[in-house]
Design a protein around this motif. Structure first.
Motif, short mmCIF file in Angstrom:
data_model
loop_
_atom_site.label_atom_id
_atom_site.label_comp_id
_atom_site.label_asym_id
_atom_site.label_seq_id
_atom_site.Cartn_x
_atom_site.Cartn_y
_atom_site.Cartn_z
N MET A 40 30.73 36.58 41.51
CA MET A 40 29.77 35.48 41.46
C MET A 40 30.51 34.20 41.14
O MET A 40 31.39 34.18 40.31
CB MET A 40 28.72 35.74 40.37
N ARG A 41 30.09 33.09 41.80
CA ARG A 41 30.69 31.79 41.53
C ARG A 41 29.60 30.83 41.13
O ARG A 41 28.59 30.69 41.82
CB ARG A 41 31.45 31.26 42.75
N GLU A 42 29.79 30.14 40.02
CA GLU A 42 28.85 29.13 39.59
C GLU A 42 29.56 27.80 39.56
O GLU A 42 30.61 27.66 38.93
CB GLU A 42 28.31 29.45 38.18
N ARG A 43 28.98 26.82 40.25
CA ARG A 43 29.59 25.50 40.31
C ARG A 43 28.83 24.56 39.39
O ARG A 43 27.63 24.45 39.44
CB ARG A 43 29.59 24.96 41.74
N SER A 44 29.54 23.90 38.53
CA SER A 44 28.93 22.95 37.60
C SER A 44 29.87 21.77 37.46
O SER A 44 30.95 21.88 36.90
CB SER A 44 28.70 23.61 36.24
N GLY A 45 29.43 20.61 38.01
CA GLY A 45 30.29 19.44 37.96
C GLY A 45 31.57 19.67 38.74
O GLY A 45 31.57 20.17 39.85
N ALA A 46 32.71 19.30 38.11
CA ALA A 46 33.99 19.39 38.79
C ALA A 46 34.66 20.74 38.55
O ALA A 46 35.72 20.99 39.10
CB ALA A 46 34.91 18.27 38.34
N VAL A 47 34.08 21.59 37.72
CA VAL A 47 34.70 22.86 37.37
C VAL A 47 33.93 24.02 38.00
O VAL A 47 32.71 24.05 37.97
CB VAL A 47 34.76 23.04 35.84
N GLU A 48 34.66 24.96 38.54
CA GLU A 48 34.06 26.17 39.11
C GLU A 48 34.28 27.33 38.15
O GLU A 48 35.41 27.59 37.73
CB GLU A 48 34.69 26.49 40.46
N ASN A 49 33.21 28.01 37.79
CA ASN A 49 33.30 29.20 36.95
C ASN A 49 33.23 30.44 37.83
O ASN A 49 32.35 30.55 38.69
CB ASN A 49 32.13 29.27 35.96
N ARG A 50 34.15 31.36 37.62
CA ARG A 50 34.13 32.61 38.38
C ARG A 50 33.95 33.78 37.42
O ARG A 50 34.63 33.88 36.41
CB ARG A 50 35.43 32.78 39.18
N ARG A 51 33.04 34.65 37.78
CA ARG A 51 32.78 35.85 37.00
C ARG A 51 33.26 37.07 37.77
O ARG A 51 32.92 37.24 38.94
CB ARG A 51 31.29 35.99 36.70
N LEU A 52 34.05 37.89 37.11
CA LEU A 52 34.52 39.14 37.69
C LEU A 52 34.14 40.28 36.75
O LEU A 52 34.01 40.08 35.55
CB LEU A 52 36.05 39.10 37.88
N PRO A 53 33.97 41.49 37.28
CA PRO A 53 33.58 42.61 36.41
C PRO A 53 34.73 43.07 35.53
O PRO A 53 35.90 42.73 35.75
CB PRO A 53 33.19 43.70 37.42
N SER A 54 34.38 43.85 34.53
CA SER A 54 35.38 44.43 33.62
C SER A 54 35.46 45.94 33.86
O SER A 54 34.44 46.63 33.83
CB SER A 54 35.02 44.15 32.16
N TYR A 55 36.68 46.42 34.11
CA TYR A 55 36.91 47.85 34.36
C TYR A 55 37.97 48.36 33.39
O TYR A 55 38.86 47.63 32.98
CB TYR A 55 37.39 48.08 35.79
N GLY A 56 37.90 49.65 33.11
CA GLY A 56 38.96 50.30 32.37
C GLY A 56 40.10 50.66 33.31
O GLY A 56 39.93 50.69 34.54
N ALA A 57 41.27 50.94 32.75
CA ALA A 57 42.43 51.29 33.56
C ALA A 57 42.13 52.54 34.40
O ALA A 57 41.71 53.57 33.88
CB ALA A 57 43.63 51.54 32.66
N GLY A 58 42.32 52.41 35.72
CA GLY A 58 42.13 53.54 36.62
C GLY A 58 40.68 53.93 36.84
O GLY A 58 40.41 54.97 37.46
N GLU A 59 39.74 53.10 36.40
CA GLU A 59 38.32 53.45 36.54
C GLU A 59 37.90 53.55 37.99
O GLU A 59 37.02 54.32 38.35
CB GLU A 59 37.47 52.41 35.81
N ILE A 60 38.54 52.75 38.84
CA ILE A 60 38.30 52.84 40.29
C ILE A 60 39.61 53.27 40.95
O ILE A 60 40.67 52.70 40.70
CB ILE A 60 37.85 51.48 40.86
N ASP A 61 39.53 54.28 41.79
CA ASP A 61 40.71 54.80 42.49
C ASP A 61 40.92 53.96 43.76
O ASP A 61 40.14 54.07 44.71
CB ASP A 61 40.52 56.27 42.84
N VAL A 62 41.94 53.11 43.76
CA VAL A 62 42.15 52.20 44.89
C VAL A 62 43.01 52.87 45.97
O VAL A 62 43.86 53.71 45.66
CB VAL A 62 42.82 50.89 44.42
N PRO A 63 42.81 52.50 47.23
CA PRO A 63 43.52 53.16 48.34
C PRO A 63 44.84 52.49 48.71
O PRO A 63 45.23 52.49 49.87
CB PRO A 63 42.51 53.03 49.48
N TYR A 64 45.53 51.91 47.74
CA TYR A 64 46.78 51.22 48.04
C TYR A 64 47.74 51.35 46.87
O TYR A 64 47.34 51.72 45.76
CB TYR A 64 46.52 49.73 48.34
#
Length: 262
Positions: free
Chosen positions: A1-25
């Motif tokens: 999610m991206r929230e724009r307020s004035g000249a600054v852009e706030n970006r929200r990313l999820p929080s995961y534990g180490a290895g919580e998602i098995d990535v294919p790379y």
């Protein structure tokens, strides 16, 4: 999610534990030219992450530690480590994610990594389309061989003491602030020894050393967008480029020119 307020852009990313998602790379890279000042809210990845910039300087914060990221000094963040970030407009931001199942952490904690020209080229190669499986595997193997903690960390520890909060806020808002230790002690109603002890207990540095480190961190950001060394010296409180250069080398082990965009 991206929230724009004035000249600054706030970006929200999820929080995961180490290895919580098995990535294919094994290694997956992304890059972006940041269009506006951007704040990355605290998050964590299921993968190890290497941050670096092809242009400009940014910061990442883990707990009370603020790390400066440049084209030559990147940052390794182990999987599952909460962190936030600040990336100024114009920065060419790069991130590489490393599978925890295929890549051992190079350190148990966040650590600076020297981004050599060879490492940079290899990471950029992995970020191109059309690389066959065998070529990718060979490139990944060399990248992993090159990853190692840097001899120099561009790190500022932020004291969390309420007593020191006004000092920290003043120096970070205006690195040229020349309020002396004695003046701060009088203003805060404590002894100079009390302030010095508090700084040393929470940062490992005295007041003067910490203030110098904060000025140098700010200077790196200015140099990375092409500001003249003489102007940067003045903006962070030094009366001459030579005095600034000597302090800068002492703190970073490198010359101001190494960080300056030509």
């Amino acid at each position: 999610m991206r929230e724009r307020s004035g000249a600054v852009e706030n970006r929200r990313l999820p929080s995961y534990g180490a290895g919580e998602i098995d990535v294919p790379y094994v290694v997956h890279g992304t890059d972006e030219v940041i269009a506006r000042d951007t704040y990355w809210e605290e998050h964590s990845h299921p993968t190890h992450e290497l941050l670096w910039n092809l242009r400009g300087a940014s910061t990442a914060t883990t707990g009370a530690r603020v790390w400066t990221i440049t084209p030559s000094v990147g940052l390794w963040i182990p999987a599952g480590t909460p962190h936030s970030g600040w990336t100024p407009a114009g920065t060419w931001h790069h991130a590489a994610q490393f599978s925890v199942h295929a890549v051992p952490a190079i350190a148990d904690t966040t650590v600076a990594v020297e981004v050599t020209p060879l490492l940079r080229l290899l990471l950029e190669r992995l970020n191109t389309d059309g690389l066959d499986r065998e070529s990718r595997a060979r490139t990944e193997a060399v990248v992993l061989d090159l990853l190692a903690p840097a001899p120099v960390e561009l790190l500022l520890r932020i004291p969390e003491s309420a007593l020191l909060e006004p000092i920290v806020a003043a120096v970070r808002a205006d690195p040229a602030d020349d309020t002396t230790l004695a003046a701060w002690a009088a203003r805060l109603g404590v002894s100079t020894r009390t302030i010095t002890r508090a700084f040393r207990a929470q940062t490992g540095l005295g007041f003067s050393q910490w203030s110098t480190a904060a000025r140098v961190q700010h200077a790196i950001t200015l140099l990375s967008v092409g500001e003249e060394i003489e102007e940067v010296a003045e903006r962070v409180g030094y009366h001459s480029a030579s005095a600034f250069g000597a302090v800068f080398r002492r703190v970073t082990g490198m010359s101001p020119g190494r960080f300056r965009v030509q």
